[in-house]
Design an enzyme around this catalytic site. Sequence first.
Site, PDB file in Angstrom:
ATOM      1  N   GLY A  16      11.628   5.514  -0.902  1.00 27.12           N
ATOM      2  CA  GLY A  16      12.071   7.012  -1.364  1.00 27.12           C
ATOM      3  C   GLY A  16      12.767   7.114   0.543  1.00 27.12           C
ATOM      4  CB  ALA A  25       9.025 -10.009  -5.880  1.00 27.84           C
ATOM      5  N   GLY A  31       8.741  -1.993   2.493  1.00 26.07           N
ATOM      6  CA  GLY A  31       8.459  -2.539   1.713  1.00 26.07           C
ATOM      7  C   GLY A  31       9.902  -3.682   0.420  1.00 26.07           C
ATOM      8  CB  VAL A  76       4.510  16.912  10.719  1.00 25.78           C
ATOM      9  CG1 VAL A  76       5.801  17.920  10.535  1.00 25.78           C
ATOM     10  CG2 VAL A  76       5.292  15.277  11.074  1.00 25.78           C
ATOM     11  CD  GLU A 116       9.260   1.816   8.678  1.00 18.55           C
ATOM     12  OE1 GLU A 116      10.021   2.514   8.304  1.00 18.55           O
ATOM     13  OE2 GLU A 116       8.375   1.683   9.491  1.00 18.55           O
ATOM     14  N   GLY A 154       5.758   6.003  -2.917  1.00 16.25           N
ATOM     15  CA  GLY A 154       4.653   6.054  -3.683  1.00 16.25           C
ATOM     16  C   GLY A 154       3.190   6.509  -4.035  1.00 16.25           C
ATOM     17  CG  HIS A 173       2.758  -3.063  -7.179  1.00 15.20           C
ATOM     18  ND1 HIS A 173       2.416  -3.520  -9.256  1.00 15.20           N
ATOM     19  CD2 HIS A 173       3.517  -3.586  -6.357  1.00 15.20           C
ATOM     20  CE1 HIS A 173       3.429  -4.655  -9.007  1.00 15.20           C
ATOM     21  NE2 HIS A 173       3.734  -3.984  -7.323  1.00 15.20           N
TER      22      HIS A 173
END
Length: 546
Positions: free
Chosen positions: A17, A92, A87, A234, A36, A507, A474
Amino acid sequence: MRGQYDYDFIIVGSGFGGSVSALRLTEKGYRVAVIEMGRRWGPHNLPATTWSLPSWLWRPELGLRGFLCVSPFRHVLVLHGNAVGGGSIVYAGTLMVPPDHVWNEGTWAGLNDWQRVLPEHYATAKRMLGVTQNRILGPADHRFKEMAALVGAEKSFYTTDVAVFFGNDGDPPGKLHPDPYFGGDGPARNSCIGCGGCLVGCRYNAKNTLDKNYLYLAEKKGTQLFAQTKVVDVRPLDGVEDGSAGYQVRMVASAGRREPAPDRLTCRGIVFAASSLGTQDLLFRLKDRGSLPRISDALGRGVRTNAESLISIRFPSAQIDLSQGVAIGSGIYIDEHTHIQATRCPKGSDTVALLSTAMTQGRRDWTRAFVWFATLMRLLLSQPWTTLRSLWPIGFATQTMILLCMQTIDGHIDMRLERPWFWPFRKILRSAGEPLPAFIPQANEFALKAAKATGGFPMSATVEVLFNIPTTAHCMGGARMARTRAEGVCDGKNRVFGYTNMYICDGSMLGANLGVNPSLTITALSEHAMSHIPAAAQQRWTQVAA
Ligand SMILES: Cc1cc2nc3c(=O)[nH]c(=O)nc-3n(C[C@H](O)[C@H](O)[C@H](O)COP(=O)(O)OP(=O)(O)OC[C@H]3O[C@@H](n4cnc5c(N)ncnc54)[C@H](O)[C@@H]3O)c2cc1C
Ligand code: SF4
C-alpha cells in the site's frame, strides 16, 4: 502555503500500500516522503540461508536486523515483513485475484460496485508487479500433482501466478536483461534460476519486489525515503482537531540507522501503510495518548487470517532436490473451501525444521499436545530411524515439501492495546476473542494419504500442535473499510473517519477473508484509493470520509 509544510504527503511504511501511494502521489505532483522502519536489502546483504538469523529475523532489541518479524499472540503467530519494500522482500511472490463472493461479505460489502470498479486496478497491479504464470515447475510441483490425483483433485492442479522475471523462452537461467517492464525506466533484471529462495529474499535480481517496481519508480520521480526510521507520533497541527491544517509526524531511529534523518516533519496529508499489525499498533497508541482521539473505536476489530495451516512431508532418503523451483510453484483445491499450495525453502535453509514435528491429529484444542506426545512415542518405537532422520534439521529444505493450506471459512479475532499481567510496564497489542482453528483436518487427511502413497513422513507445525495456535503470513483487517465509523476505521476510498486528508492503504483495510494470498488485492485497492485523489494542482485539501 505549500512551503509551510515539509511534504504534501507522508507515508508510514513502504510495503504494497505504501509503495503504490508513493508512486501515484508523486506522479500527481505531490512532494512525498516515505518513512520505513526496516532496512534496504539487495544481493550484497540478503542472507544465503535462514541460518543467518541476524540478517533474516527482525528483532532489533536482540541485535536481529533482518526482514522477517515473528509476532506471537495468544490466538495466532503472525509472520510479517519489515523492510524497504515491506513484505515483498520476504514474500513468495504468489499473486492471486480472490473469488468474486468476497466482495459481498464483511464490512466492505455494498460500499462500492467492487466487481465493476476493481478489475481495472487489478490489471494495473498485475502489470506493475510483473505477474506471470510460473515457468519453473520443480520436482516438488510434479510430485504434488501426483498427490492431487490420489484424492481426485488433479483437475484443480494449477501453476501459480507469480511476480518473478523468467526472461525469454530458451534463455539460460540468470541472464541479464535491460528493464523488461517499464520501457527503460526500471532497473535491469536477471531471469530466475529456480533456486526456491524467494522466502529468504531473492539474491538473483529475479523476484519482482517493490524496490524494483513501484518504489523504484517513486524514488526516481522524487519520493524521499527515510529507511530505518520508525514513526512514533502523528498529531494534527495548530490544534485543528480534524487535521485540516495538516499533521506533525515524529520519528525515531530504528535498527542501527546511520544516515541522518529528521526527527519531526510536517505534512498536509498522511497515509498509514504500516501493515495490518503495524497500523493497528500505531493507531492504538496515537488514540490512547490523545494524538488522534477521533480514530474509530472499531480499531482492532475483525482481524483475519486466511485460516492457514502449515504442513510438510519429508522424504529423508530423497535423491532429488525438492527445494528447486520458485517458492510457491503450484496449488490445488481439495474441496470447495480448502486450498493447498506447494511451497519450498532454498537449499541450506534448514531452520524451518525446528518449526516442524510429527504430524498430529486429535481435536482442535489443548489436548492436542498430549496426542502429539503419544504419536511421537509410537513413531519412535515403530519406526525409530525414519522418525529421527525426519526430525533432524540438516537436509530439511532439500528433502521436504511444505504445504501451505488455506481455507475461505470465516473466523476473526480482535486486537487491543493492553498492559499484560506478566509485563505491566508497557501496553502492547494483545489478541482477544474465540480461538482460531489451529489445524485443518481435511489438509491433514490429504497429507497423511499423500505421505503414505509416496513414502514420506508427514509433519505438523510445532506451534499449532504444542500451543494450539495457528501461524499466519496473511494477517488482515483491524482498521477495516466500512460504511460508518461505528463499523470500521476508513471508508470505501480509504479515507479515515474523523480526519481530513488521512488514508489507510495496507492489509488492515481488508474487510473479509480473501481465501488467497492478499498482496495483489492490497495493491489494487491502494491503486483505487489513489485514483480518487486529485492532481496536486487541483487539490483543495478537503478530502474527508463520507
Ligand atoms: C514469509 C511470507 C511469505 C508471504 N508470501 C506471500 C505471497 O506469496 N503472496 C502474497 O500475496 N502475500 C504474501 N505474504 C503476505 C504479504 O507479505 C503481506 O500481505 C503484504 O506485505 C502486506 O502489505 P502491506 O501493504 O499491508 O504492508 P507490508 O508489506 O507489511 O509493509 C508495511 C511496512 O511498514 C513498516 N512499518 C510498520 N510500522 C512502522 C512504523 N511505525 N514506522 C515506519 N515503518 C513502519 C514495516 O517495516 C513494513 O516494511 C507473505 C508474508 C510472509 C511473512
Ligand atoms: S526462485 Fe530464486 S532466483 Fe527465482 S525469484 Fe525466487 S529467489 Fe529469485
